[in-house]
Design an enzyme around this catalytic site. Structure first.
Site, PDB file in Angstrom:
ATOM      1  N   GLY A 163       0.836  -1.244   0.110  1.00  0.00           N
ATOM      2  CA  GLY A 163       0.019   0.033   0.174  1.00  0.00           C
ATOM      3  C   GLY A 163       0.919   1.255   0.298  1.00  0.00           C
ATOM      4  O   GLY A 163       1.950   1.118  -0.399  1.00  0.00           O
ATOM      5  N   SER A 164       0.395   2.347   0.434  1.00  0.00           N
ATOM      6  CA  SER A 164       1.044   3.727   0.500  1.00  0.00           C
ATOM      7  C   SER A 164       1.927   3.553   1.683  1.00  0.00           C
ATOM      8  O   SER A 164       2.192   2.872   2.593  1.00  0.00           O
ATOM      9  CB  SER A 164       0.000   4.588   0.806  1.00  0.00           C
ATOM     10  OG  SER A 164      -0.616   4.443   1.978  1.00  0.00           O
ATOM     11  N   GLY A 192       2.452   2.274   5.435  1.00  0.00           N
ATOM     12  CA  GLY A 192       3.455   1.651   5.990  1.00  0.00           C
ATOM     13  C   GLY A 192       4.042   2.067   7.360  1.00  0.00           C
ATOM     14  O   GLY A 192       4.354   1.418   8.157  1.00  0.00           O
ATOM     15  N   GLU A 230       5.496  -3.321   1.243  1.00  0.00           N
ATOM     16  CA  GLU A 230       5.874  -2.837  -0.211  1.00  0.00           C
ATOM     17  C   GLU A 230       4.809  -1.806  -0.479  1.00  0.00           C
ATOM     18  O   GLU A 230       3.808  -1.754  -0.559  1.00  0.00           O
ATOM     19  CB  GLU A 230       5.126  -3.932  -1.291  1.00  0.00           C
ATOM     20  CG  GLU A 230       6.027  -5.257  -1.104  1.00  0.00           C
ATOM     21  CD  GLU A 230       7.711  -5.225  -1.748  1.00  0.00           C
ATOM     22  OE1 GLU A 230       7.886  -4.043  -2.392  1.00  0.00           O
ATOM     23  OE2 GLU A 230       8.006  -6.179  -1.873  1.00  0.00           O
ATOM     24  N   CYS A 288       2.613   0.594  -8.463  1.00  0.00           N
ATOM     25  CA  CYS A 288       3.896   0.806  -7.667  1.00  0.00           C
ATOM     26  C   CYS A 288       5.087   0.931  -8.503  1.00  0.00           C
ATOM     27  O   CYS A 288       5.897   1.797  -8.226  1.00  0.00           O
ATOM     28  CB  CYS A 288       3.801   0.169  -6.415  1.00  0.00           C
ATOM     29  SG  CYS A 288       4.229  -1.626  -6.933  1.00  0.00           S
TER      30      CYS A 288
END
Length: 500
Positions: free
Chosen positions: A232-233, A237, A254, A288
């Site tokens: 995710g963003s 994180g 990630e 991403c």
């Protein structure tokens, strides 16, 4: 086919998506295609408890036998590839070839994991003590929690689950609230593989728990989740990482990417344009690994920009299921609004913008299609350093390769990178320790479309995690160092004497 047709064909019971407070909507036209309940924290805790019980059985099954389950799952994916791909397109808005490509990634990682199930190698280590042998073994870890994002609604789960399963773990999956139906379909296919596999597999080995943030937080915080893999963003994180660390769990993050392509004077511009356009505008800029920045040598910058503009203007935008369409919708209005805010900031910071406007608003008022944007920037300003999940490509100029590499590395993220050059020295410098600081560094291909054979992940605010190929499997296991004394003596290491 409708969502109901696809879900029925994939084995998902209608009751699973008939009611609930999370509405699944197709970004193609904004229409509802299903509803699922927000399971809530207690349901997530119960799922983890069940998964832990399954793990205590599954860890005893030999790894090659575990690989057989993953092989059967791969067969189910092959048999139902077109239907699952169509559902990915419907729920995530990807063009049809990208939907099919995502399911192919799942098949590929299953193939990789099956071979891996016979190659979970440890080491034999020389001991300094006579009559002793040292070795290391890799053992199953426990429950693996997976939090996935909307843009790859099934492939990233498969990267984690295929490895986790052959490594002897159980899996609990919290999908994105924007793509719950593809998760239900994937689970239904996995359960078909379980039925074919037989009684070696315990109940609740893989589970899907749909829900919002509180449901996901219960997975993050549960002490029996040995590894939490979250995609995710960077903002997400920053919330997840410390919570897992506070309970001494493992975290595989990630997160964001702000990926650049350097285009050198010697580059094949035809090749570069193809790589840049797919990297920047494929998946409507919602990967991403999307190319966000092009750093072109001053001598070829203007020619490259002219070529990119012609290519950008030629891209067909529309329903991603239609033949010839290359740009589908943004996932929702929030994504479109973020794109417009970034373009406004770029103009304020001296950028020259072409494209970026809303299209098809009259025909599809509940959907959010946007023309890809090309932005010539005078410098790497604040907006360029921020990842905007949309089809925006910024261009910058450079004079020396050292300057280009410095520009590329001068952002918080460190996922993917590339250089187009026919100069061997430039290519090798880019790949060296003083070159790209990203987890992925390519020569004469773009930043997007990684194969599963290599470890996938990045540095800095990308999170440092590695998934998929190479030795990423080690994150899903625990290492034990063993020393065996087969002599009749008991010498101590380092020459220590302790006679009794």
């Amino acid at each position: 086919m409708t969502a109901k047709d696809l879900l029925d064909a994939l084995g998902v019971p209608a009751a699973a998506y008939a009611t609930g407070d999370i509405a699944a909507r197709s970004p193609i036209d904004g229409t509802p295609i299903g509803q699922v309940p927000d399971a809530g924290p207690q349901a997530m805790a119960d799922a983890v408890e069940r998964a832990h019980a399954a793990f205590t059985h599954w860890r005893n099954v030999p790894a090659p036998r575990r690989g057989e389950l993953v092989r059967l799952f791969g067969e189910e994916l092959r048999a139902h590839k077109s239907r699952l791909a169509a559902l990915v397109t419907l729920e995530a808005g990807k063009i049809s070839s990208e939907g099919a490509g995502e399911v192919q990634e799942m098949i590929d990682i299953c193939d990789f994991a099956v071979g891996l199930s016979r190659q979970l190698y440890g080491l034999t280590i020389a001991s300094e003590r006579p009559g002793h042998r040292m070795m290391e073994q890799w053992h199953p870890l426990g429950v693996v929690g997976v939090i996935s994002a909307f843009n790859f609604p099934v492939a990233v789960w498969a990267w984690n689950a295929a490895l986790a399963l052959v490594c002897g773990n159980a899996v609990v999956w919290k999908p994105s609230e924007k793509t719950p139906l593809t998760a239900l379909a994937t689970q239904a296919l996995f359960e078909r593989a379980l039925t074919r596999f037989g009684q070696d597999a315990p109940a609740h080995l893989c589970q899907v728990v749909n829900g919002r943030a509180a449901t996901g937080q219960a997975l993050v915080d549960h002490p029996q989740v040995a590894l939490l893999s979250a995609t995710g963003s960077t903002r997400m994180g920053r919330a997840v990482g410390p919570r897992v660390a506070a309970r001494f769990g493992r975290c595989l993050l990630e997160l964001g990417g702000n990926n650049a392509i350097i285009v050198a004077p010697s580059a094949d511009l035809d090749l570069a344009v193809r790589g840049i356009v797919f990297g920047a505008y494929g998946t409507a800029g919602q990967r991403c690994t999307t190319t966000r920045r092009v750093i072109a040598h001053a001598s070829i910058h203007d020619e490259l920009v002219a070529r990119l503009e012609r290519a950008r203007a030629s891209l067909k935008i529309g329903d991603p299921r239609e033949t010839g369409v290359l740009i589908g919708p943004l996932v929702d209005q929030a994504a479109y609004d973020a794109m417009q805010q970034a373009l406004a900031a770029a103009r304020t910071q001296g950028g020259r913008v072409t494209g970026g406007e809303r299209v098809l608003g009259g025909a599809q008022p509940q959907a959010w299609y946007a023309a890809p944007a090309l932005v010539q920037m005078p410098a790497q300003t604040e907006v360029v350093c921020h990842e905007t999940f949309a089809p925006i490509l910024y261009t910058l100029r450079y004079e020396t390769l050292d300057e280009a590499i410095a520009l590329q590395n001068a952002v918080p993220q460190g996922l993917s990178s590339a250089i187009f050059t026919n100069d061997l020295r430039e290519a090798e410098q880019f790949l060296s320790a003083r070159g790209s600081d990203c987890g992925i560094a390519n020569v004469n291909i773009g930043t997007s479309g990684a194969e599963i054979g290599g470890a996938f992940g990045g540095e800095k605010e990308t999170g440092g995690g590695r998934e998929s190929g190479s030795d990423a499997w080690k994150a899903y296991m625990r290492r034990a160092t063993n020393t065996v004394n087969y002599s009749r003596e008991l010498p101590l290491a380092q020459g220590v004497k302790f006679d009794v």
